[in-house]
Design an enzyme around this catalytic site. Structure first.
Site, PDB file in Angstrom:
ATOM      1  N   CYS A  80       0.833  -1.198   0.000  1.00 58.78           N
ATOM      2  CA  CYS A  80       0.000   0.000   0.000  1.00 58.78           C
ATOM      3  C   CYS A  80       0.873   1.256   0.000  1.00 58.78           C
ATOM      4  CB  CYS A  80      -0.949   0.095   1.188  1.00 58.78           C
ATOM      5  SG  CYS A  80      -2.098  -1.275   1.266  1.00 58.78           S
ATOM      6  N   LYS A  82      12.959 -13.987 -11.149  1.00 58.04           N
ATOM      7  CA  LYS A  82      12.672 -12.851 -12.046  1.00 58.04           C
ATOM      8  C   LYS A  82      11.690 -13.262 -13.124  1.00 58.04           C
ATOM      9  CE  LYS A  82      13.837  -9.878 -10.333  1.00 58.04           C
ATOM     10  NZ  LYS A  82      14.537 -10.084  -9.142  1.00 58.04           N
ATOM     11  N   HIS A 113      18.190 -36.167  -9.207  1.00 58.86           N
ATOM     12  CA  HIS A 113      17.446 -36.638  -8.034  1.00 58.86           C
ATOM     13  C   HIS A 113      15.968 -36.289  -8.119  1.00 58.86           C
ATOM     14  CE1 HIS A 113      21.171 -37.857  -6.240  1.00 58.86           C
ATOM     15  NE2 HIS A 113      21.669 -36.642  -6.397  1.00 58.86           N
ATOM     16  N   GLU A 156      17.669 -16.920  -8.602  1.00 61.08           N
ATOM     17  CA  GLU A 156      17.284 -15.522  -8.834  1.00 61.08           C
ATOM     18  C   GLU A 156      16.708 -15.342 -10.242  1.00 61.08           C
ATOM     19  OE1 GLU A 156      16.600 -12.887  -7.428  1.00 61.08           O
ATOM     20  OE2 GLU A 156      16.919 -11.292  -8.886  1.00 61.08           O
ATOM     21  N   LYS A 203       6.392  -3.923  -4.021  1.00 60.07           N
ATOM     22  CA  LYS A 203       7.834  -3.646  -3.920  1.00 60.07           C
ATOM     23  C   LYS A 203       8.362  -3.928  -2.528  1.00 60.07           C
ATOM     24  CE  LYS A 203      11.697  -2.050  -5.304  1.00 60.07           C
ATOM     25  NZ  LYS A 203      12.357  -3.105  -6.069  1.00 60.07           N
ATOM     26  N   ARG A 243       3.918   0.037  -4.712  1.00 55.80           N
ATOM     27  CA  ARG A 243       3.651  -0.592  -3.414  1.00 55.80           C
ATOM     28  C   ARG A 243       2.320  -1.339  -3.378  1.00 55.80           C
ATOM     29  NH1 ARG A 243       6.622   0.833   0.981  1.00 55.80           N
ATOM     30  NH2 ARG A 243       4.857   0.241   2.260  1.00 55.80           N
ATOM     31  N   GLU A 248       8.234 -13.747 -11.569  1.00 60.01           N
ATOM     32  CA  GLU A 248       7.650 -12.492 -11.098  1.00 60.01           C
ATOM     33  C   GLU A 248       7.035 -11.674 -12.221  1.00 60.01           C
ATOM     34  OE1 GLU A 248       9.954 -10.522  -7.353  1.00 60.01           O
ATOM     35  OE2 GLU A 248      11.198 -10.886  -9.089  1.00 60.01           O
ATOM     36  N   ASN A 278      -1.930   1.188   6.157  1.00 64.08           N
ATOM     37  CA  ASN A 278      -1.082   0.124   5.637  1.00 64.08           C
ATOM     38  C   ASN A 278      -0.864  -0.848   6.787  1.00 64.08           C
ATOM     39  OD1 ASN A 278       0.715  -1.390   4.220  1.00 64.08           O
ATOM     40  ND2 ASN A 278       2.248   0.223   3.985  1.00 64.08           N
ATOM     41  N   GLY A 279      -1.267  -2.096   6.608  1.00 65.92           N
ATOM     42  CA  GLY A 279      -1.076  -3.072   7.688  1.00 65.92           C
ATOM     43  C   GLY A 279      -2.336  -3.877   7.914  1.00 65.92           C
ATOM     44  N   TRP A 335      -3.089  -2.544  -1.808  1.00 69.99           N
ATOM     45  CA  TRP A 335      -2.725  -3.940  -2.023  1.00 69.99           C
ATOM     46  C   TRP A 335      -3.595  -4.687  -1.025  1.00 69.99           C
ATOM     47  CZ3 TRP A 335      -0.673  -8.368   0.118  1.00 69.99           C
ATOM     48  CH2 TRP A 335      -0.040  -9.245  -0.761  1.00 69.99           C
TER      49      TRP A 335
HETATM   50  C1  G6P Z   1       9.469  -8.022  -2.498  1.00 70.17           C
HETATM   51  C2  G6P Z   1       9.968  -7.576  -3.859  1.00 70.17           C
HETATM   52  C3  G6P Z   1      11.251  -8.322  -4.232  1.00 70.17           C
HETATM   53  C4  G6P Z   1      12.286  -8.159  -3.123  1.00 70.17           C
HETATM   54  C5  G6P Z   1      11.737  -8.595  -1.763  1.00 70.17           C
HETATM   55  C6  G6P Z   1      12.674  -8.251  -0.623  1.00 70.17           C
HETATM   56  O1  G6P Z   1       9.025  -9.344  -2.552  1.00 70.17           O
HETATM   57  O2  G6P Z   1       8.978  -7.797  -4.841  1.00 70.17           O
HETATM   58  O3  G6P Z   1      11.756  -7.805  -5.446  1.00 70.17           O
HETATM   59  O4  G6P Z   1      13.415  -8.937  -3.429  1.00 70.17           O
HETATM   60  O5  G6P Z   1      10.504  -7.918  -1.515  1.00 70.17           O
HETATM   61  O6  G6P Z   1      12.771  -6.853  -0.509  1.00 70.17           O
HETATM   62  P1  G6P Z   1      13.929  -6.089   0.254  1.00 70.17           P
HETATM   63  O7  G6P Z   1      13.534  -4.635   0.161  1.00 70.17           O
HETATM   64  O8  G6P Z   1      13.892  -6.581   1.671  1.00 70.17           O
HETATM   65  O9  G6P Z   1      15.197  -6.412  -0.418  1.00 70.17           O
END
Ligand code: G6P
Length: 588
Positions: free
Chosen positions: A2, A470, A489, A466, A583, A28, A473, A100-101, A74
């Site tokens: 949010c 990506k 395995h 990673e 984010k 956000r 996501e 937010n929360g 959100w």
């Molecule tokens: C969210 C974002 C990711 C990020 C993760 C950790 O899930 O979408 O891209 O890696 O948070 O965020 P931070 O700010 O703690 O690195």
């Protein structure tokens, strides 16, 4: 989660200022949005809410006013509807609230408020808080009502309450971030500092259990528990305004991918005492952990390989959300290093709070000066990536990796070698940018894939994880990264004719074994995309990544970022705002 923004000041375009604020915070949360403004002509709040992304919407139809709040949602409590979007108002339209929360005891509070004849029109917990403040403000001054309500609520929350009668904004938090921005006869509140940059560089990061009473001319901070006034000193942000705009790029993600060489160069050329101090602390500690969430979790895992290879140092690793189950090992001699771009990820903060309670020392590699993690840690190492706006992290990932390379080499008294290989990694990234069409072509070939398998060993194992993250996501293709040795395995059962298999085969001790893994996939019909410093006959497709020793992990990760980005474009998806993601995940 949010985005929250508030304005009070001399300008009568409060609604528009707030709207621009939430637009820049949309990363956000983007299920729905809303703005509430108090018109100049009267003191009844006027609200506009819509579901979906902000897109080309405007608030030009909202009346002029000097005080407004806005929110991008959100969803947590209640589905994505206009009714559930924030701001929420009280029965008389003189209080508006953004939040937010999660208010854990909202159902119980709601029951009591219904008994006092409060009417609810949404399914949200936020609306409960609005009516609770209304109820208390019948007999108490407004700021006190907010503070009293806050005390009655359980859970981790951040609010801005707008009082239309007295023209004031009250911000209060005990979990999610809130930043106060200071102007000339105007003040601002936002959930992230970058949203304030076009307006002011003078900020104060509100701490947990603090309340800010914000008017046109003043900001006063109080202890939320006892109401005591607290003297604070605003800090000046040195971020550039241009960091918050897309510039010549069509998406923030592409812009941020392209910023990586400059960020790494800058890190290399900085001599940081903080690096030396943290390296020294690692040397002295008995048991060091790296923790983080999402991409930061995979960078943490990569860190364990870097420290082992470069500095002969064993470092433990855990995703921050799992760290609570490792606490039994911690003592006052332990060191827990949290990795977090935002410095606000709830699971990461909970992990370090718990570690602190066990007496451990806390280190942090992070991007946001003044964030909660920054304040909560004993050793801070900033990664200097600048504002990262695309939801999927890119430049913060490689900047953190670059800091880890420097830290590991500092620990082994060979900082210069670390700097040298990081410069090589920059050359390697630039070469990728020059040959980006190769990656685009592969994205084109893979756009209809349902599954992509990615293998690597050693440092290429977290790289594979990673890259898979990506791809998932932002292109919504199922991608699985795993340790190449684990192939036989289990996962090999899924490889059939034409299955896309990406193999990271860098010029290190894993070269032969990684090739063997690729061969196993090829033998089952897999379509092998080799990412390596040199081509090999078993690769059906080949992407060259120039070697940079241990820092090759950086360009290797950039390949994954670009591939995911082009896959999203191939599928007509918005890479900056993937569905269901936010984010910075500031709820548990
Ligand atoms: C969210 C974002 C990711 C990020 C993760 C950790 O899930 O979408 O891209 O890696 O948070 O965020 P931070 O700010 O703690 O690195």
């Amino acid at each position: 989660m949010c985005g929250i923004f508030g304005y009070i000041g001399k300008k009568s375009t409060a609604a528009q200022i707030v709207f621009a604020g939430i637009k820049s915070l949309e990363y956000r949360g983007y299920d729905s949005w809303g703005v509430a403004v108090v018109p100049i002509t009267n003191s009844k709040v006027v609200v506009k809410k819509r579901i979906g992304k902000i897109g080309t919407a405007s608030v030009s139809d909202l009346p002029p006013g000097n005080i407004a709040i806005g929110h991008t949602r959100w969803a947590t409590h209640g589905g994505v509807t206009e009714m559930n979007a924030h701001p929420h108002t009280d029965c008389l339209q003189s209080i508006a609230l953004i939040h937010n929360g999660i208010i854990e005891n909202y159902a119980q509070l709601k029951k009591e408020l219904i008994k006092s004849n409060h009417k609810f029109i949404s399914e949200t917990d936020t609306e409960v808080a609005t009516h609770l403040i209304e109820e208390l403000s019948k007999t108490h001054e407004f700021a006190l009502s907010v503070r009293m309500s806050f005390k009655q609520m359980t859970g981790l929350n951040a609010f801005i309450a707008l009082n239309a009668h007295n023209q004031e904004l009250i911000a209060i938090r005990n979990g999610s971030p809130l930043v106060i921005g200071f102007g000339e006869q105007e003040n601002f509140i936002a959930s992230d500092a970058p949203a304030l940059l076009p307006l002011t560089h003078d900020v104060y990061f509100l701490k947990d259990d603090e309340m800010a009473v914000v008017t046109m001319s003043e900001v006063n901070i109080y202890d939320a528990a006892n109401g005591k006034f607290k003297k604070i000193q605003p800090q000046r942000l040195d971020w550039k305004k241009t960091d918050a705009s897309r510039g010549k790029f069509s998406y923030f993600m592409l812009k941020e991918i392209h910023e990586q060489p400059e960020i790494i160069n800058t890190l290399v050329n900085q001599s940081s005492i903080s690096t030396d101090q943290l390296a020294d602390r690692i040397k002295k500690s008995y048991g060091t952990y790296l923790v983080g969430c999402g991409s930061s979790a995979y960078v943490s895992l990569a860190g364990t390989y870097l420290f082992s290879k470069i500095a002969n140092k064993h470092i433990n690793w855990a995703p921050a959300s799992e760290f609570a189950y490792h606490l039994d090992f911690l003592t006052a001699k332990s060191l827990v290093i949290a990795l977090s771009q935002s410095g606000e990820t709830m699971d990461t903060l909970e992990a370090i709070k718990a570690a602190k309670n066990s007496g451990a020392q806390i280190g942090a590699l992070l991007n946001v000066l003044g964030s909660t993690l920054y304040r909560e840690s004993h050793y801070q190492l900033l990664i200097g990536a600048g504002i990262e706006k695309a939801v999927a992290s890119t430049k913060a990932v490689t900047a953190t990796l670059a800091q880890l390379v420097l830290l590991a080499y500092t620990l082994s008294d060979n900082k210069k070698i670390g700097q040298k290989i990081l410069i090589q990694s920059v050359t390697s990234i630039q070469k990728l940018f020059n040959n980006v069409n190769n990656i685009k072509n592969i994205a084109h070939q893979l756009k209809n894939a349902h599954h992509i398998y990615i293998i690597g060993r050693g440092l290429s194992y977290p790289t594979a994880l990673e890259t898979a993250l990506k791809i998932k996501e932002i292109s919504y293709i199922h991608a699985e990264g795993f340790a190449a040795g684990e192939l036989k395995h289990g996962v090999i059962a899924l490889i059939e004719k034409g299955t896309p298999c990406i193999a990271y085969v860098p010029n290190d001790e894993t070269y032969g074994a990684n090739l063997a893994g690729a061969m196993e996939m090829k033998a089952r019909g897999g379509n092998i995309i080799g990412i390596s410093h040199k081509s090999h006959e078993i690769f059906d497709e080949y992407l060259e990544v120039q070697d940079a020793e241990e820092a090759t992990i950086i360009p290797n990760i950039v390949v994954g970022q670009l591939l995911a980005y082009f896959l999203a474009l191939e599928k007509n998806l918005d890479p900056d705002m993937p569905r269901n993601l936010a984010k910075s995940v500031t709820v548990k």
